[in-house]
Design an enzyme around this catalytic site. Sequence first.
Site, PDB file in Angstrom:
ATOM      1  N   GLY A   8      99.492  61.358  32.992  1.00  0.00           N
ATOM      2  CA  GLY A   8      99.495  60.164  33.862  1.00  0.00           C
ATOM      3  C   GLY A   8     100.897  59.855  34.356  1.00  0.00           C
ATOM      4  O   GLY A   8     101.269  58.693  34.539  1.00  0.00           O
ATOM      5  N   GLY A  11     101.990  57.349  37.264  1.00  0.00           N
ATOM      6  CA  GLY A  11     101.657  55.930  37.207  1.00  0.00           C
ATOM      7  C   GLY A  11     102.901  55.068  37.042  1.00  0.00           C
ATOM      8  O   GLY A  11     104.043  55.550  37.100  1.00  0.00           O
ATOM      9  N   GLN A  12     102.660  53.773  36.818  1.00  0.00           N
ATOM     10  CA  GLN A  12     103.763  52.807  36.747  1.00  0.00           C
ATOM     11  C   GLN A  12     104.731  53.151  35.610  1.00  0.00           C
ATOM     12  O   GLN A  12     105.947  53.117  35.794  1.00  0.00           O
ATOM     13  CB  GLN A  12     103.192  51.388  36.534  1.00  0.00           C
ATOM     14  CG  GLN A  12     104.238  50.296  36.626  1.00  0.00           C
ATOM     15  CD  GLN A  12     103.778  48.961  36.032  1.00  0.00           C
ATOM     16  OE1 GLN A  12     102.765  48.906  35.332  1.00  0.00           O
ATOM     17  NE2 GLN A  12     104.513  47.911  36.298  1.00  0.00           N
ATOM     18  N   ASP A  34      99.735  65.041  35.929  1.00  0.00           N
ATOM     19  CA  ASP A  34      98.863  63.976  36.441  1.00  0.00           C
ATOM     20  C   ASP A  34      97.661  64.630  37.108  1.00  0.00           C
ATOM     21  O   ASP A  34      97.735  65.790  37.526  1.00  0.00           O
ATOM     22  CB  ASP A  34      99.623  63.106  37.473  1.00  0.00           C
ATOM     23  CG  ASP A  34      99.023  61.705  37.588  1.00  0.00           C
ATOM     24  OD1 ASP A  34      99.703  60.740  37.197  1.00  0.00           O
ATOM     25  OD2 ASP A  34      97.866  61.585  38.039  1.00  0.00           O
ATOM     26  N   ASP A  54      93.853  67.279  34.238  1.00  0.00           N
ATOM     27  CA  ASP A  54      92.765  66.319  34.049  1.00  0.00           C
ATOM     28  C   ASP A  54      92.552  66.197  32.543  1.00  0.00           C
ATOM     29  O   ASP A  54      92.056  67.133  31.899  1.00  0.00           O
ATOM     30  CB  ASP A  54      91.502  66.848  34.754  1.00  0.00           C
ATOM     31  CG  ASP A  54      90.301  65.926  34.541  1.00  0.00           C
ATOM     32  OD1 ASP A  54      90.390  64.997  33.716  1.00  0.00           O
ATOM     33  OD2 ASP A  54      89.266  66.160  35.209  1.00  0.00           O
ATOM     34  N   TYR A 143      88.349  47.501  28.826  1.00  0.00           N
ATOM     35  CA  TYR A 143      89.724  47.959  28.591  1.00  0.00           C
ATOM     36  C   TYR A 143      90.110  47.692  27.133  1.00  0.00           C
ATOM     37  O   TYR A 143      90.599  48.585  26.432  1.00  0.00           O
ATOM     38  CB  TYR A 143      90.655  47.198  29.530  1.00  0.00           C
ATOM     39  CG  TYR A 143      92.121  47.561  29.453  1.00  0.00           C
ATOM     40  CD1 TYR A 143      92.564  48.842  29.774  1.00  0.00           C
ATOM     41  CD2 TYR A 143      93.063  46.601  29.080  1.00  0.00           C
ATOM     42  CE1 TYR A 143      93.920  49.148  29.727  1.00  0.00           C
ATOM     43  CE2 TYR A 143      94.416  46.902  29.049  1.00  0.00           C
ATOM     44  CZ  TYR A 143      94.836  48.180  29.365  1.00  0.00           C
ATOM     45  OH  TYR A 143      96.172  48.478  29.324  1.00  0.00           O
ATOM     46  N   LYS A 147      91.032  50.155  24.029  1.00  0.00           N
ATOM     47  CA  LYS A 147      92.366  50.098  23.392  1.00  0.00           C
ATOM     48  C   LYS A 147      92.237  49.966  21.876  1.00  0.00           C
ATOM     49  O   LYS A 147      92.950  50.625  21.125  1.00  0.00           O
ATOM     50  CB  LYS A 147      93.203  48.941  23.972  1.00  0.00           C
ATOM     51  CG  LYS A 147      93.717  49.216  25.375  1.00  0.00           C
ATOM     52  CD  LYS A 147      94.648  50.427  25.399  1.00  0.00           C
ATOM     53  CE  LYS A 147      95.057  50.845  26.781  1.00  0.00           C
ATOM     54  NZ  LYS A 147      95.746  52.144  26.854  1.00  0.00           N
TER      55      LYS A 147
HETATM   56  C1  AKB Z   1      96.852  45.269  32.501  1.00  0.00           C
HETATM   57  O1  AKB Z   1      97.079  44.171  33.046  1.00  0.00           O
HETATM   58  O2  AKB Z   1      95.744  45.803  32.456  1.00  0.00           O
HETATM   59  C2  AKB Z   1      97.998  45.945  31.804  1.00  0.00           C
HETATM   60  C3  AKB Z   1      98.045  45.561  30.360  1.00  0.00           C
HETATM   61  C4  AKB Z   1      98.600  44.258  29.967  1.00  0.00           C
HETATM   62  O3  AKB Z   1      97.625  46.300  29.541  1.00  0.00           O
HETATM   63  N1  AKB Z   1      99.226  45.659  32.457  1.00  0.00           N
END
Ligand code: AKB
Length: 322
Positions: A8, A11-12, A34, A54, A143, A147
């Site tokens: 990745g 990315g940022q 990436d 990938d 998300y 995590k």
């Molecule tokens: C998001 O906003 O999804 C991320 C994070 C805080 O994990 N920047």
Amino acid sequence: MKKILVTGAQGQIGSELVPALRESYGGGNVVASDVRMRPGGSDSAGEGPFEHLDCTKGREIRDLIGRHDVGTIYHLAALLSAVAEERPQDAWHLNMGGLYRVLEAARHYGCAVFLPSSIGAFGPATPRENTPQDTIQRPTTMYGVTKVASELLCDYYAQRFGVDTRGLRLPGLISHVALPGGGTTDYAVEMFYQALRYGQYRCFLKADTRLDMMYMPDAVRAMIEVMAADPARLVHRNAFNVAAMSFTPQELAAEIARHIPGFSVEYDVDPIRQAIADSWPQSMDDGAAREEWGWAPQYGLDSMTSHMLDELRKKLGIPAAE
Ligand code: AKB
């Protein structure tokens, strides 16, 4: 030395982590990868190898690790919170499927693995202020689910297979090199660009939404330091809370307005991202990271704001204010 692989990488985080790793370990020792192909087959600055990868394809990961003699993997490829809420199935597929395949490859080749977790790994039942290192984690977003599961999977691979997995729970990240993509804390980066370009910004979170934030140079340093830390001192290994500053959109706007007089913000709340933000910590206790590997941030709200504005003025070709 064995090489470092970054997934990745476009990315940022990757856009700043890769140059920092190359600075420390040498350009040729850091392989950026990436799923988005780079024209020309090298990284942005042409300073080291770039590979298409990938992460949901185990064979591609194993092939790349074998060809480059990789010893450490910074596994950054993942969907962020807002986009993961829009596409939960894709988020599970990439965030969990990618990590599982990376860990399996790491087990096979004896690689160390860094995983960025997030404030998103907490949920509404977690204490929101001074959030402890070890506390209740019942996130209500896809998300967050990925995590927490990722943190646990990394712990499992460390205990069961001896894979050297380490990680950080990162706050919202503010940066000027690459834009964030699809997160809830993205408003903070957007606010800087819009302040400089138009002197106004329409914010998708409420004015008083307080969240933990960090400037990218601190985050990159933390990622490098935790991987270099003495393993004998690490009690937690994975998912260290790391904190630097905590502010609301209104407070950030006021700080920016000190440099750009007249800057104004309107609030047009996105209920999905607001609900995500309302379930996250406002400030984390990062005592374990400070004790176990000496974490200390260098940037607060005022120093980050002036540095961001200076860098973005150069990038956007906007002259400094008189
Ligand atoms: C998001 O906003 O999804 C991320 C994070 C805080 O994990 N920047």
